[in-house]
Design a protein around this motif. Structure first.
Motif, short mmCIF file in Angstrom:
data_model
loop_
_atom_site.label_atom_id
_atom_site.label_comp_id
_atom_site.label_asym_id
_atom_site.label_seq_id
_atom_site.Cartn_x
_atom_site.Cartn_y
_atom_site.Cartn_z
N SER A 153 0.77 -1.23 -0.04
CA SER A 153 0.01 0.20 -0.06
C SER A 153 0.86 1.21 0.09
O SER A 153 1.82 1.32 0.55
CB SER A 153 -0.77 0.01 1.14
OG SER A 153 -1.74 -1.32 1.31
N ASP A 154 0.48 2.43 -0.87
CA ASP A 154 0.89 3.83 -0.63
C ASP A 154 0.30 4.31 0.35
O ASP A 154 0.98 5.38 1.07
CB ASP A 154 0.70 4.50 -1.97
CG ASP A 154 1.30 3.60 -3.09
OD1 ASP A 154 2.48 3.08 -3.12
OD2 ASP A 154 0.54 3.46 -4.30
N VAL A 155 -0.85 4.17 0.72
CA VAL A 155 -1.94 4.79 1.56
C VAL A 155 -2.43 3.64 2.57
O VAL A 155 -3.10 2.96 1.99
CB VAL A 155 -2.63 5.99 1.29
CG1 VAL A 155 -3.77 6.50 2.47
CG2 VAL A 155 -2.12 7.07 0.34
N VAL A 156 -2.37 3.94 4.02
CA VAL A 156 -2.97 2.92 4.78
C VAL A 156 -3.90 3.54 5.53
O VAL A 156 -3.86 4.52 6.24
CB VAL A 156 -2.01 2.20 5.97
CG1 VAL A 156 -2.67 1.28 6.71
CG2 VAL A 156 -0.73 1.49 5.05
N ILE A 157 -5.37 2.88 5.55
CA ILE A 157 -6.53 3.64 6.18
C ILE A 157 -6.72 2.51 7.40
O ILE A 157 -7.06 1.44 7.22
CB ILE A 157 -7.72 3.62 5.09
CG1 ILE A 157 -7.65 4.57 4.12
CG2 ILE A 157 -9.02 3.88 6.08
CD1 ILE A 157 -8.72 4.35 3.18
N GLU A 158 -6.71 2.95 8.66
CA GLU A 158 -6.87 2.39 10.23
C GLU A 158 -8.59 2.82 10.26
O GLU A 158 -8.75 4.08 10.48
CB GLU A 158 -5.90 2.76 10.76
CG GLU A 158 -6.06 2.11 12.27
CD GLU A 158 -5.12 2.41 13.36
OE1 GLU A 158 -5.17 1.52 14.25
OE2 GLU A 158 -4.69 3.35 13.10
N VAL A 159 -9.19 1.60 10.11
CA VAL A 159 -10.85 2.05 10.20
C VAL A 159 -10.83 1.91 11.90
O VAL A 159 -10.58 0.96 12.60
CB VAL A 159 -11.54 0.90 9.65
CG1 VAL A 159 -12.98 1.28 9.87
CG2 VAL A 159 -11.08 0.94 8.21
N LEU A 160 -11.60 3.05 12.39
CA LEU A 160 -11.83 2.88 13.95
C LEU A 160 -13.44 3.09 14.24
O LEU A 160 -13.95 3.62 13.56
CB LEU A 160 -11.13 4.24 14.59
CG LEU A 160 -9.81 4.44 14.22
CD1 LEU A 160 -9.27 5.87 14.95
CD2 LEU A 160 -9.00 3.19 14.92
N ASP A 161 -13.81 2.21 15.07
CA ASP A 161 -15.10 2.03 15.57
C ASP A 161 -15.43 3.63 16.39
O ASP A 161 -14.85 3.87 17.44
CB ASP A 161 -15.56 1.09 16.36
CG ASP A 161 -17.07 0.76 16.57
OD1 ASP A 161 -17.82 1.78 16.54
OD2 ASP A 161 -17.25 -0.23 16.72
N ALA A 162 -16.50 4.28 15.96
CA ALA A 162 -16.75 5.48 16.49
C ALA A 162 -17.05 5.26 18.12
O ALA A 162 -17.11 6.39 18.81
CB ALA A 162 -17.89 6.32 15.79
N ARG A 163 -17.80 4.18 18.32
CA ARG A 163 -17.93 4.08 19.79
C ARG A 163 -16.90 3.97 20.81
O ARG A 163 -16.99 4.29 21.98
CB ARG A 163 -18.93 2.79 19.81
CG ARG A 163 -20.22 2.81 19.17
CD ARG A 163 -20.91 1.65 19.06
NE ARG A 163 -20.36 0.60 17.96
CZ ARG A 163 -20.66 -0.61 17.74
NH1 ARG A 163 -21.77 -1.20 18.39
NH2 ARG A 163 -20.05 -1.34 16.90
#
Length: 343
Positions: A144-154
């Motif tokens: 990957s060139d960009v890494v998206i870390e997904v976070l739960d809003a809770r």
């Protein structure tokens, strides 16, 4: 047409037919000439050997060397011809011997049982093992060139993995890290705004809410015909997706800024059940990745094209180490016995 008084039919034809045949022949030859010219065959003529000019120094020596070289080439050709002749003669002898053997009566041999041993199949890697999932996650980060870390809003801070963020920033290739706050419809708007202000101090943050009614392409096409006939659109809360445009604009702008001509590869990482596959499906608009309530559905990396110059890579969830407190493991719905990567 054969005339009654003549033995043979006349070969004479009308002038119009003769001229027509001549014209067709000319057109055909012209067409062949054009094709040869396009291929370069007509222009390539054999070059004439100009020889050695009289004014050249050491002309006799050059001519002598050329003559010797020519003789050597002729000798090599003769040797090859002789070798081919000998090979043909040997082949004929072998064929005669085999022909004689075939003509002789064969003695009956007792039948023997032949047992064919099949090669044992090597067992493939266990896709549910800790080592396999960790290797797939590392592959996604490396590609990957960009890494998206997904976070739960809770629980955004509980869904962050400091070891993963450090590994992304320490990798070569000037990788970028982006935080996506998913499931924003499950918390108040004021909480989302405060979390965005807090997380923006470290990394760029995008608020996102995935659509819960993403279906397969064939199902969607079938239902679109029904909707078109009834002229009814689904504007429910579950069908709506927010943050899609903002995230796609961010990725497309970053892709145009980079000088790399290849597609921008964006890896999507995070803990299980934070909404990684749902984010990719909402960006694509169809069911490109399997998503569900059960944790650990994604076992390997999967590439999905969402834009002309942007490609998303789905990854398996981050594994949690058994050394974590049982309360935090229970809040994130992680099983202790599976072991893992987070410390």
């Amino acid at each position: 047409m054969k005339r009654p008084k003549l033995k043979k039919a006349s070969k004479r034809v009308s002038c119009s037919k003769r001229y027509k045949i001549q014209k067709k022949v000319k057109d055909h030859t012209r067409k062949l000439r054009k094709e040869l010219k396009k291929k370069g065959g007509a222009s390539k003529r054999p070059k004439k050997d100009l020889g050695v000019p009289n004014s050249a120094p050491f002309k006799e020596e050059v001519l002598r060397e050329a003559e010797q070289r020519r003789q050597e080439i002729d000798e090599i050709k003769d040797k090859k011809k002789q070798a081919k002749k000998v090979e043909r003669a040997q082949k004929r002898k072998r064929e005669k011997v085999t022909g004689k053997k075939e003509t002789e009566p064969k003695a009956k041999k007792p039948l023997q049982e032949v047992v064919v041993e099949q090669p044992e199949k090597e067992p493939g890697p266990d896709k549910g093992s800790k080592q396999y999932l960790c290797s797939e996650l590392n592959k996604v980060i490396d590609a990957s060139d960009v890494v998206i870390e997904v976070l739960d809003a809770r629980d955004p801070m509980g869904c962050r993995c400091p070891q993963l963020e450090e590994a992304v920033l320490q990798r070569g290739g000037n990788k970028k890290l982006l935080l996506v706050l998913s499931k924003i419809d499950l918390v108040p708007k004021e909480n989302v705004e405060k979390w965005i202000q807090c997380l923006q101090l470290e990394f760029p943050v995008v608020a996102f809410k995935a659509s819960q009614q993403i279906q397969d392409k064939t199902v969607r096409a079938r239902k679109s015909r029904i909707v078109a006939s009834n002229e009814v659109l689904d504007r429910s809360r579950a069908a709506a997706c927010s943050g899609n445009g903002c995230l796609s604009e961010f990725l497309s702008s970053y892709a145009t800024k980079t000088e790399n001509e290849a597609q921008l590869k964006v890896g999507v990482v995070g803990f299980p059940n934070v909404g990684k596959s749902s984010l990719i499906n909402s960006m694509k608009g169809i069911l490109a990745c399997n998503a569900g309530v059960k944790r650990g559905i994604t076992k390997s990396m999967q590439e999905v094209h969402i834009l002309k110059n942007v490609k998303l890579i789905d990854s398996p969830g981050i594994m949690a180490a058994p050394s974590n407190p049982p309360a935090s493991m229970a809040l994130r719905s992680l099983q202790v016995e599976e072991g893992g990567q987070r410390a």
